[in-house]
Design a protein around this motif. Sequence first.
Motif, PDB file in Angstrom:
ATOM      1  N   GLY A   1       0.597  -1.304   0.081  1.00 52.02           N
ATOM      2  CA  GLY A   1      -0.075   0.131   0.089  1.00 52.02           C
ATOM      3  C   GLY A   1       0.815   1.392  -0.199  1.00 52.02           C
ATOM      4  N   PHE A   2       0.839   1.913  -1.032  1.00 51.07           N
ATOM      5  CA  PHE A   2       1.872   3.213  -1.153  1.00 51.07           C
ATOM      6  C   PHE A   2       1.206   4.134  -2.028  1.00 51.07           C
ATOM      7  N   ASP A   3       1.461   5.458  -1.598  1.00 52.03           N
ATOM      8  CA  ASP A   3       0.943   6.475  -2.410  1.00 52.03           C
ATOM      9  C   ASP A   3       1.983   7.136  -3.349  1.00 52.03           C
ATOM     10  N   ALA A   4       1.820   6.770  -4.590  1.00 47.63           N
ATOM     11  CA  ALA A   4       2.685   6.945  -5.726  1.00 47.63           C
ATOM     12  C   ALA A   4       2.721   8.402  -5.967  1.00 47.63           C
ATOM     13  N   GLU A   5       1.676   9.256  -5.995  1.00 49.67           N
ATOM     14  CA  GLU A   5       1.670  10.463  -6.093  1.00 49.67           C
ATOM     15  C   GLU A   5       2.639  11.258  -5.103  1.00 49.67           C
ATOM     16  N   THR A   6       2.369  10.963  -3.795  1.00 49.37           N
ATOM     17  CA  THR A   6       3.275  11.525  -2.821  1.00 49.37           C
ATOM     18  C   THR A   6       4.518  11.226  -2.848  1.00 49.37           C
ATOM     19  N   LEU A   7       5.174   9.915  -3.524  1.00 48.75           N
ATOM     20  CA  LEU A   7       6.361   9.354  -3.288  1.00 48.75           C
ATOM     21  C   LEU A   7       7.125  10.235  -4.653  1.00 48.75           C
ATOM     22  N   PHE A   8       6.416  10.089  -5.629  1.00 48.12           N
ATOM     23  CA  PHE A   8       7.131  10.239  -6.899  1.00 48.12           C
ATOM     24  C   PHE A   8       6.368  11.333  -7.543  1.00 48.12           C
ATOM     25  N   GLY A   9       5.156  12.085  -7.328  1.00 47.47           N
ATOM     26  CA  GLY A   9       4.550  13.045  -8.115  1.00 47.47           C
ATOM     27  C   GLY A   9       3.727  12.388  -9.374  1.00 47.47           C
ATOM     28  N   ARG A  10       3.531  11.288  -9.362  1.00 49.11           N
ATOM     29  CA  ARG A  10       2.870  10.650 -10.480  1.00 49.11           C
ATOM     30  C   ARG A  10       2.065   9.507  -9.788  1.00 49.11           C
ATOM     31  N   ALA A  11       0.645   9.207 -10.416  1.00 46.79           N
ATOM     32  CA  ALA A  11      -0.144   8.210  -9.666  1.00 46.79           C
ATOM     33  C   ALA A  11       0.056   6.794 -10.425  1.00 46.79           C
TER      34      ALA A  11
END
Length: 208
Positions: A96-106
């Motif tokens: 479970g990870f938030d790609a938008e927060t981590l990398f700026g893209r979903a």
Amino acid sequence: MDRMYRHQRHIYDASRKFYLLGRDALIADLALPAGGSVLEIGCGTGRNLVRIAKTYPEAACYGLDVSAAMLETAAASVTRASLCDRIRLAQADATGFDAETLFGRAAFDRIVISYALSMIPPWQAVLREAAEHLAPGGALHVLDFGDQAGLPAPFRAVLNRWLAAFSVMPRPALPAVMGEIAASLRFHTQARQRFAGYAIHGVIERVA
């Protein structure tokens, strides 16, 4: 994971190249579109990400791993390869990870999971999470230990004892689980055994 790899990470790539078979073939099969994005889940030492970035010079590459120790080694590998401007790393739980927060893209055009699911107990959750981060037309490529059906019994016995010593558990149900996830998302899937069942390469594709 940090306890396991705190010391192993220094010899990981040199030792694993003899039995993590098919990684370079998987990278060649990605067929990444120009300017596309790639996420590796369980990126470890960064070995695959560096090769992906060199194979696809226009790609934006991302890697996540739960192990801070492995990410430290990956960051050093990326720096040595002068790829800091093209590879971004982050620490996260693959279930479970938030790609938008981590990398700026979903979402990503390609997602790679190479010999990582066999070390993650909730591996089905990782597969679903990965599939849900595919961009339209994207593909999730999974490579891991297969059912070993075509291998001689003595070799299978030695191999599985060796894998167990490193808390590695082959996932013979991988094709079926990938099929279930793909069907639930209305995606396509395919899988093929490689090296007489030593490894399996499965792909989930999101319709454009």
